[in-house]
Design an enzyme around this catalytic site. Structure first.
Site, PDB file in Angstrom:
ATOM      1  N   LYS A   9       0.821  -1.217   0.000  1.00 36.94           N
ATOM      2  CA  LYS A   9       0.000   0.000   0.000  1.00 36.94           C
ATOM      3  C   LYS A   9       0.860   1.274   0.000  1.00 36.94           C
ATOM      4  O   LYS A   9       2.067   1.227   0.252  1.00 36.94           O
ATOM      5  CB  LYS A   9      -0.933  -0.036   1.204  1.00 36.94           C
ATOM      6  CG  LYS A   9      -2.003  -1.139   1.133  1.00 36.94           C
ATOM      7  CD  LYS A   9      -2.936  -1.062   2.338  1.00 36.94           C
ATOM      8  CE  LYS A   9      -4.052  -2.085   2.245  1.00 36.94           C
ATOM      9  NZ  LYS A   9      -4.961  -1.981   3.421  1.00 36.94           N
ATOM     10  N   TYR A  49     -12.488  -1.821  -3.512  1.00 37.01           N
ATOM     11  CA  TYR A  49     -12.977  -1.835  -2.132  1.00 37.01           C
ATOM     12  C   TYR A  49     -14.488  -1.616  -2.055  1.00 37.01           C
ATOM     13  O   TYR A  49     -14.984  -1.133  -1.038  1.00 37.01           O
ATOM     14  CB  TYR A  49     -12.239  -0.779  -1.309  1.00 37.01           C
ATOM     15  CG  TYR A  49     -10.908  -1.240  -0.740  1.00 37.01           C
ATOM     16  CD1 TYR A  49     -10.805  -2.391   0.047  1.00 37.01           C
ATOM     17  CD2 TYR A  49      -9.742  -0.501  -0.946  1.00 37.01           C
ATOM     18  CE1 TYR A  49      -9.591  -2.796   0.590  1.00 37.01           C
ATOM     19  CE2 TYR A  49      -8.517  -0.911  -0.406  1.00 37.01           C
ATOM     20  CZ  TYR A  49      -8.457  -2.060   0.364  1.00 37.01           C
ATOM     21  OH  TYR A  49      -7.259  -2.470   0.914  1.00 37.01           O
ATOM     22  N   ARG A  85      -2.464 -14.045   5.063  1.00 38.81           N
ATOM     23  CA  ARG A  85      -3.207 -13.292   6.101  1.00 38.81           C
ATOM     24  C   ARG A  85      -2.436 -13.368   7.428  1.00 38.81           C
ATOM     25  O   ARG A  85      -2.378 -12.385   8.168  1.00 38.81           O
ATOM     26  CB  ARG A  85      -4.624 -13.839   6.279  1.00 38.81           C
ATOM     27  CG  ARG A  85      -5.563 -13.615   5.097  1.00 38.81           C
ATOM     28  CD  ARG A  85      -5.950 -12.177   4.848  1.00 38.81           C
ATOM     29  NE  ARG A  85      -6.729 -11.583   5.908  1.00 38.81           N
ATOM     30  CZ  ARG A  85      -7.352 -10.397   5.783  1.00 38.81           C
ATOM     31  NH1 ARG A  85      -7.295  -9.703   4.642  1.00 38.81           N
ATOM     32  NH2 ARG A  85      -8.020  -9.900   6.777  1.00 38.81           N
ATOM     33  N   ASN A 112      -1.928   0.595   6.756  1.00 43.34           N
ATOM     34  CA  ASN A 112      -1.465  -0.672   7.333  1.00 43.34           C
ATOM     35  C   ASN A 112      -0.639  -1.511   6.345  1.00 43.34           C
ATOM     36  O   ASN A 112      -0.567  -2.731   6.463  1.00 43.34           O
ATOM     37  CB  ASN A 112      -2.632  -1.446   7.950  1.00 43.34           C
ATOM     38  CG  ASN A 112      -3.711  -1.765   6.951  1.00 43.34           C
ATOM     39  OD1 ASN A 112      -3.575  -1.487   5.770  1.00 43.34           O
ATOM     40  ND2 ASN A 112      -4.795  -2.345   7.420  1.00 43.34           N
ATOM     41  N   HIS A 115      -2.311  -5.292   1.706  1.00 44.06           N
ATOM     42  CA  HIS A 115      -3.613  -5.958   1.551  1.00 44.06           C
ATOM     43  C   HIS A 115      -3.363  -7.401   1.182  1.00 44.06           C
ATOM     44  O   HIS A 115      -2.426  -7.698   0.437  1.00 44.06           O
ATOM     45  CB  HIS A 115      -4.430  -5.310   0.423  1.00 44.06           C
ATOM     46  CG  HIS A 115      -5.527  -6.207  -0.086  1.00 44.06           C
ATOM     47  ND1 HIS A 115      -6.738  -6.305   0.542  1.00 44.06           N
ATOM     48  CD2 HIS A 115      -5.565  -7.093  -1.119  1.00 44.06           C
ATOM     49  CE1 HIS A 115      -7.481  -7.207  -0.102  1.00 44.06           C
ATOM     50  NE2 HIS A 115      -6.792  -7.699  -1.112  1.00 44.06           N
ATOM     51  N   GLU A 126      -9.863 -10.703  -7.345  1.00 43.16           N
ATOM     52  CA  GLU A 126      -8.898  -9.611  -7.206  1.00 43.16           C
ATOM     53  C   GLU A 126      -7.725  -9.774  -8.177  1.00 43.16           C
ATOM     54  O   GLU A 126      -7.250  -8.780  -8.745  1.00 43.16           O
ATOM     55  CB  GLU A 126      -8.418  -9.536  -5.744  1.00 43.16           C
ATOM     56  CG  GLU A 126      -9.549  -9.100  -4.806  1.00 43.16           C
ATOM     57  CD  GLU A 126      -9.202  -9.178  -3.323  1.00 43.16           C
ATOM     58  OE1 GLU A 126      -8.055  -9.549  -2.980  1.00 43.16           O
ATOM     59  OE2 GLU A 126     -10.081  -8.851  -2.500  1.00 43.16           O
TER      60      GLU A 126
HETATM   61  P1  ATP Z   1      -7.317  -5.458   3.419  1.00 38.49           P
HETATM   62  O1  ATP Z   1      -8.686  -5.741   2.842  1.00 38.49           O
HETATM   63  O2  ATP Z   1      -6.737  -4.153   2.923  1.00 38.49           O
HETATM   64  O3  ATP Z   1      -6.402  -6.619   3.279  1.00 38.49           O
HETATM   65  P2  ATP Z   1      -8.272  -6.150   6.018  1.00 38.49           P
HETATM   66  O4  ATP Z   1      -8.975  -7.271   5.307  1.00 38.49           O
HETATM   67  O5  ATP Z   1      -7.364  -6.494   7.139  1.00 38.49           O
HETATM   68  O6  ATP Z   1      -7.449  -5.271   4.997  1.00 38.49           O
HETATM   69  P3  ATP Z   1     -10.727  -4.647   5.929  1.00 38.49           P
HETATM   70  O7  ATP Z   1     -11.725  -4.691   7.042  1.00 38.49           O
HETATM   71  O8  ATP Z   1     -11.030  -5.404   4.670  1.00 38.49           O
HETATM   72  O9  ATP Z   1      -9.319  -5.095   6.542  1.00 38.49           O
HETATM   73  O10 ATP Z   1     -10.491  -3.112   5.584  1.00 38.49           O
HETATM   74  C1  ATP Z   1      -9.893  -2.716   4.357  1.00 38.49           C
HETATM   75  C2  ATP Z   1      -8.935  -1.590   4.615  1.00 38.49           C
HETATM   76  O11 ATP Z   1      -9.672  -0.433   4.995  1.00 38.49           O
HETATM   77  C3  ATP Z   1      -7.967  -1.820   5.789  1.00 38.49           C
HETATM   78  O12 ATP Z   1      -6.855  -2.594   5.456  1.00 38.49           O
HETATM   79  C4  ATP Z   1      -7.594  -0.403   6.140  1.00 38.49           C
HETATM   80  O13 ATP Z   1      -6.639   0.142   5.204  1.00 38.49           O
HETATM   81  C5  ATP Z   1      -8.931   0.309   5.962  1.00 38.49           C
HETATM   82  N1  ATP Z   1      -9.706   0.309   7.218  1.00 38.49           N
HETATM   83  C6  ATP Z   1     -10.357  -0.741   7.769  1.00 38.49           C
HETATM   84  N2  ATP Z   1     -10.979  -0.397   8.923  1.00 38.49           N
HETATM   85  C7  ATP Z   1     -10.706   0.919   9.099  1.00 38.49           C
HETATM   86  C8  ATP Z   1     -11.055   1.882  10.095  1.00 38.49           C
HETATM   87  N3  ATP Z   1     -11.822   1.562  11.145  1.00 38.49           N
HETATM   88  N4  ATP Z   1     -10.595   3.151   9.942  1.00 38.49           N
HETATM   89  C9  ATP Z   1      -9.832   3.494   8.870  1.00 38.49           C
HETATM   90  N5  ATP Z   1      -9.471   2.639   7.900  1.00 38.49           N
HETATM   91  C10 ATP Z   1      -9.893   1.362   8.002  1.00 38.49           C
HETATM   92 MG    MG Z   2     -10.195  -6.995   3.584  1.00 36.44          MG
END
Ligand code: ATP
Ligand code: MG
Length: 138
Positions: A9, A49, A85, A112, A115, A126
């Site tokens: 990212k 997303y 993961r 973070n 992804h 994806e």
């Molecule tokens: P990713 O899908 O990016 O692998 P993830 O599956 O761990 O991450 P998701 O719940 O799918 O988490 O959220 C997608 C992305 O949206 C997160 O990786 C983060 O960048 C952002 N995100 C998620 N929750 C929050 C939040 N509460 N506040 C701000 N950003 C968030």
């Molecule tokens: Mg996710």
């Protein structure tokens, strides 16, 4: 399925961490079988997303994901989705286990660093979203 989809990212590409993250990926029995550095358009990021479009953080997430280049990747290995993961760590780096990419590099719950697909079904979707079959050469 033995493949997953990964994104390094913007917070990570900006801090020159592509190689460091790739090292961790490779140390954990995942092979980078396709990779490219691109700048996401707003519409690409929104489509990717779309599952989060009603969430309060959606607008910020799209701004962030389009703020700097990203590196999109196809990773191959046994149990690739589950393995990656685990290698990534929890969404919020405060909750991520030691040794994970997010524990090591993530700045906060949004920035973070990586992804990873959360199911084989989503991995397929994806991968197709960013790569043509001919770009995945093994
Ligand atoms: P990713 O899908 O990016 O692998 P993830 O599956 O761990 O991450 P998701 O719940 O799918 O988490 O959220 C997608 C992305 O949206 C997160 O990786 C983060 O960048 C952002 N995100 C998620 N929750 C929050 C939040 N509460 N506040 C701000 N950003 C968030
Ligand atoms: Mg996710």
């Amino acid at each position: 399925m033995n493949k997953t989809f990964s994104i390094i990212k913007p917070d990570a590409t900006k801090r020159n961490l592509t190689g460091a993250i790739n090292n961790i990926i490779e140390e954990n029995n995942l092979r980078i079988i396709a990779q490219k550095r691109i700048k996401l358009t707003k519409s690409q990021a929104k489509g990717f997303y779309v599952i989060h479009k009603e969430k309060p953080f959606f607008g910020d997430l799209i701004d962030y994901m389009t703020s700097e280049p990203v590196v999109v990747q196809v990773l191959e290995g046994d149990n690739a989705v589950k393995n990656y993961r685990e290698v990534m760590g929890a969404t919020n780096p405060e909750n991520a286990d030691d040794g994970t990419i997010r524990k090591k590099f993530a700045l906060n719950i949004q920035e973070n660093s990586v992804h990873g697909s959360d199911s084989d079904e989503n991995a397929k979707i994806e991968i197709k979203y960013f790569f043509r079959d001919e770009e995945i050469v093994g």
